[in-house]
Design a protein around this motif. Sequence first.
Motif, PDB file in Angstrom:
ATOM      1  N   UNK A 118      26.586  33.621  41.642  1.00 64.62           N
ATOM      2  CA  UNK A 118      26.822  33.105  40.851  1.00 64.62           C
ATOM      3  C   UNK A 118      28.240  32.595  39.569  1.00 64.62           C
ATOM      4  N   UNK A 119      28.248  32.387  38.844  1.00 71.86           N
ATOM      5  CA  UNK A 119      29.528  31.684  38.270  1.00 71.86           C
ATOM      6  C   UNK A 119      29.761  33.254  37.703  1.00 71.86           C
ATOM      7  N   UNK A 120      30.761  34.175  38.008  1.00 73.71           N
ATOM      8  CA  UNK A 120      32.128  34.950  36.855  1.00 73.71           C
ATOM      9  C   UNK A 120      32.454  34.874  34.871  1.00 73.71           C
ATOM     10  N   UNK A 121      31.706  35.663  34.885  1.00 75.14           N
ATOM     11  CA  UNK A 121      32.807  35.695  33.533  1.00 75.14           C
ATOM     12  C   UNK A 121      33.550  36.393  33.307  1.00 75.14           C
ATOM     13  N   UNK A 122      34.612  35.607  33.096  1.00 72.63           N
ATOM     14  CA  UNK A 122      35.891  36.500  32.885  1.00 72.63           C
ATOM     15  C   UNK A 122      35.836  37.768  32.278  1.00 72.63           C
ATOM     16  N   UNK A 123      35.087  38.070  31.198  1.00 72.96           N
ATOM     17  CA  UNK A 123      34.917  38.888  30.030  1.00 72.96           C
ATOM     18  C   UNK A 123      34.468  39.914  30.950  1.00 72.96           C
ATOM     19  N   UNK A 124      33.581  39.746  32.141  1.00 73.34           N
ATOM     20  CA  UNK A 124      32.445  41.294  33.146  1.00 73.34           C
ATOM     21  C   UNK A 124      33.779  41.958  32.966  1.00 73.34           C
ATOM     22  N   UNK A 125      34.704  42.223  33.130  1.00 70.93           N
ATOM     23  CA  UNK A 125      35.956  43.280  33.103  1.00 70.93           C
ATOM     24  C   UNK A 125      37.460  43.209  31.932  1.00 70.93           C
ATOM     25  N   UNK A 126      37.856  44.065  31.939  1.00 72.62           N
ATOM     26  CA  UNK A 126      38.553  44.402  31.510  1.00 72.62           C
ATOM     27  C   UNK A 126      40.370  44.056  32.381  1.00 72.62           C
ATOM     28  N   UNK A 127      41.487  43.524  32.073  1.00 71.85           N
ATOM     29  CA  UNK A 127      42.406  43.045  32.805  1.00 71.85           C
ATOM     30  C   UNK A 127      42.666  44.598  33.379  1.00 71.85           C
ATOM     31  N   UNK A 128      43.053  45.857  33.266  1.00 69.07           N
ATOM     32  CA  UNK A 128      43.261  46.724  33.882  1.00 69.07           C
ATOM     33  C   UNK A 128      42.369  46.714  35.188  1.00 69.07           C
ATOM     34  N   UNK A 129      40.815  46.512  35.010  1.00 69.55           N
ATOM     35  CA  UNK A 129      40.417  46.783  36.378  1.00 69.55           C
ATOM     36  C   UNK A 129      39.869  44.972  37.641  1.00 69.55           C
ATOM     37  N   UNK A 130      40.806  44.056  36.437  1.00 65.14           N
ATOM     38  CA  UNK A 130      40.584  43.141  37.178  1.00 65.14           C
ATOM     39  C   UNK A 130      41.109  42.887  39.200  1.00 65.14           C
ATOM     40  N   UNK A 131      42.500  43.661  38.911  1.00 68.00           N
ATOM     41  CA  UNK A 131      43.369  42.983  40.406  1.00 68.00           C
ATOM     42  C   UNK A 131      42.617  43.752  40.935  1.00 68.00           C
TER      43      UNK A 131
END
Length: 217
Positions: A72-85
């Motif tokens: 299902x579609x993820x929300x970009x706010x699921x994680x903070x910026x440092x965790x996304x990469x």
Amino acid sequence: MRLAAIAALFATTAFAQDAEQLVSQAKKRWAESPHGPMLERILPPTFEARQLPAPKSRGARLLVQYCVQCHNLPNPAMHHAAKWPAIFDRMVLRMRGRGNMGELMREMMAGVQAPSEQEAGVLLAYLRRNAQKPIDPKRYPELASAEGRSFKLACEQCHVLPDPMRHTAAEWPAVVARMEKNMEWMNRVIGNQHPPDEPQLRIEEINEFLVKRARKG
């Protein structure tokens, strides 16, 4: 101005229709795959394409195009910026059939398209730009209050504590309601049963904490 507004409306509608078609295709694929139930349960189905930040941007379009192939579609706010990469790199490896489950991963990713290097850069930048903005505890000593503790107890289960300034007072109740649905869905899918001594979520206290400190609309 009126023509611009009409054009924007048509663009938003077209994006929503494209997104719905991609989601429909993904659900059809899950239904036909022996791994469908595993894929469908990865993320709760409570976030929709129309809720994406900058929905007409290329980043939003790439998010729908590639991410709904597997869950299902993820929300970009699921994680903070440092965790996304790190999370994003792991997802791209999986889309290329080189994930952490060997042959099973290749079977699960059969027919899945992976983004090009250029697309991956655009998509990751979009996720980081719209990621969760963590709260600065030094600015909010009220985290020690009753409503602050309720907020901390609920939200830290899944992600960093969000900054109350991320949304307006009018927006927060709907966001909190969506998070409550996410938590209910996770318990239902995983099969957990709430232990009798588990702290109960106090939604009214969470809303009180966030609304008082929200961004002025």
